[in-house]
Design a protein around this motif. Structure first.
Motif, short mmCIF file in Angstrom:
data_model
loop_
_atom_site.label_atom_id
_atom_site.label_comp_id
_atom_site.label_asym_id
_atom_site.label_seq_id
_atom_site.Cartn_x
_atom_site.Cartn_y
_atom_site.Cartn_z
N SER A 127 15.72 -12.17 -3.59
CA SER A 127 15.23 -11.49 -4.80
C SER A 127 13.80 -10.95 -4.64
O SER A 127 13.28 -10.31 -5.55
N THR A 128 13.17 -11.21 -3.49
CA THR A 128 11.77 -10.80 -3.31
C THR A 128 11.66 -9.29 -3.17
O THR A 128 12.39 -8.66 -2.40
N LYS A 129 10.73 -8.71 -3.94
CA LYS A 129 10.49 -7.28 -3.87
C LYS A 129 9.18 -7.04 -3.14
O LYS A 129 8.15 -7.60 -3.49
N PRO A 130 9.20 -6.22 -2.08
CA PRO A 130 7.95 -5.97 -1.34
C PRO A 130 6.94 -5.17 -2.15
O PRO A 130 7.31 -4.38 -3.03
N LEU A 131 5.68 -5.39 -1.85
CA LEU A 131 4.60 -4.60 -2.44
C LEU A 131 4.53 -3.26 -1.71
O LEU A 131 4.38 -3.22 -0.49
N GLU A 132 4.64 -2.18 -2.45
CA GLU A 132 4.56 -0.85 -1.82
C GLU A 132 3.14 -0.32 -1.86
O GLU A 132 2.49 -0.34 -2.89
N VAL A 133 2.69 0.13 -0.71
CA VAL A 133 1.36 0.75 -0.59
C VAL A 133 1.54 2.09 0.10
O VAL A 133 2.10 2.16 1.20
N GLN A 134 1.06 3.15 -0.53
CA GLN A 134 1.14 4.49 0.05
C GLN A 134 -0.19 4.78 0.75
O GLN A 134 -1.25 4.66 0.14
N VAL A 135 -0.10 5.17 2.00
CA VAL A 135 -1.29 5.36 2.83
C VAL A 135 -1.40 6.83 3.22
O VAL A 135 -0.44 7.44 3.70
N VAL A 136 -2.59 7.39 3.02
CA VAL A 136 -2.84 8.78 3.42
C VAL A 136 -4.05 8.79 4.36
O VAL A 136 -5.13 8.32 4.01
N ALA A 137 -3.85 9.31 5.57
CA ALA A 137 -4.94 9.47 6.52
C ALA A 137 -5.65 10.79 6.24
O ALA A 137 -5.04 11.86 6.30
N LEU A 138 -6.92 10.69 5.89
CA LEU A 138 -7.74 11.87 5.60
C LEU A 138 -8.78 12.05 6.69
O LEU A 138 -8.96 11.18 7.55
N ASP A 139 -9.50 13.15 6.66
CA ASP A 139 -10.60 13.38 7.61
C ASP A 139 -11.91 12.92 6.98
O ASP A 139 -12.43 13.61 6.09
#
Length: 345
Positions: A127-139
């Motif tokens: 039943s465990t739901k992962p933590l979602e993290v959106q990552v954006v590589a910027l300059d």
């Protein structure tokens, strides 16, 4: 006689050996990184099975057949079945073992594969739901968006320990490599593409992350702080973040996207909905067409064109087949009415 340069270096040998005892790569606090470190150890030990005997035999042969030694001289010797079996059999067995380990670990440690355990002693409940993290590589900085919490940060990542994390990673301009040595291996961040990394941290603390792929002038400063905290501390951090007045919308993102070096840590209490998808599909600017929408239109257009080409070249069919590409939707309507052709929309 030991050369002078070697004698000078001998006192530093213990320090050189001790300096590697606490390296992050070989002593990580994340389960995925730990399994990867175990792979390195196993591979090195297997290779030492060949390297150590060769080094010993090199010294032994040099001593045994040195000038003036009482060694048996056999100029006609040319073959030994036992020696051939050892020379070829041992490396072959090691290659087979390494191949099996590589096959299993490549699938088990696939960054896209959802985790099945917190660590070697604790499986992940269904039943465990992962933590979602959106990552954006910027300059030249990193943007972290927490879509479920509605917050974002620049150059600082915070996650709870013993909770599966699912990173969704992309880049704004050029290719970078997202790498947290204590958590998991490297994975590329590429513009217009989304990569995924599943990982879990098992010990709280302050760690570091970086880009491991050269991407221009500010590359050497493209690193970020990574904090592993308890579940309660993470909830408190999220609540504090939500009180921050900063709002990350499309206009703010376009300003943030501009190249900068040594960008300070910033926080955003609100994030525009679906901002990551716009970054991924390269349509943050007003009036720009998203890549996924353009590809869907092109796909539909190609389907209609294929259906039109199958029409008979007389009557209405000839009229439809003569339409320009920009008039394909009209061709679809006429084709459907006159020839009962079904076209997916």
């Amino acid at each position: 006689m030991i050369p002078k340069i070697v004698r000078r270096g001998l006192p530093l040998l213990p320090l050189a050996l001790l300096s590697g005892c606490n390296t992050v790569v070989m002593n990580p606090t994340g389960d995925i990184a730990k399994q990867q470190a175990d792979l390195i150890t196993i591979s090195v030990l297997l290779m030492l099975i060949i390297i150590v005997p060769v080094m010993i035999l090199t010294v032994l042969f040099a001593w045994r057949y040195r000038k003036g030694a009482n060694a048996k001289y056999e100029p006609d010797w040319d073959h030994s079945t036992k020696l051939e079996l050892v020379i070829w059999g041992a490396p072959l067995l090691i290659i087979i073992v390494l191949g099996l380990i590589t096959w299993v670990s490549t699938h088990k440690l696939d960054p896209y594969r959802p985790l099945d355990r917190i660590d070697e002693h604790r499986p992940i409940p269904a039943s465990t739901k992962p933590l979602e993290v959106q990552v954006v590589a910027l300059d030249w900085k990193w943007l972290f968006i927490y879509p479920e919490q509605g917050i974002a940060s620049v150059n600082e990542l915070v996650t709870p320990v013993d909770v599966p994390i699912r990173f969704k990673i992309t880049s704004s301009t050029v290719m970078n490599t997202f790498y947290i040595p204590t958590l998991a291996g490297m994975i590329y961040a590429m513009p217009g593409m989304e990569t995924t990394l599943n990982a879990v941290l098992n010990k709280p603390g302050d760690y570091k992350g970086l880009s491991a792929n050269f991407s221009g002038e500010g590359f050497s400063h493209m690193h970020f702080g990574y904090k592993g905290v308890s579940a309660g501390e993470f909830d408190a951090w999220v609540a504090k973040m939500k009180t921050n007045p900063g709002v990350l919308d499309r206009a703010d993102y376009l300003n943030l996207e501009k190249p900068s070096v040594r960008e300070p840590v910033r926080y955003y209490g609100q994030v525009e909905t679906a901002l990551f998808n716009r970054v991924l599909n390269r349509c943050v600017a007003e009036g720009s067409v998203c890549m996924n929408e353009q590809m869907a239109r092109d796909h539909k257009r190609n389907e209609v064109a294929a259906a039109v080409r199958k029409l008979p070249k007389d009557g209405a069919g000839a009229q439809i087949a003569g339409l320009e590409v920009c008039e394909i939707p009209e061709a679809a309507a006429v084709a459907g009415a006159t020839n009962n052709i079904s076209v997916k929309k």
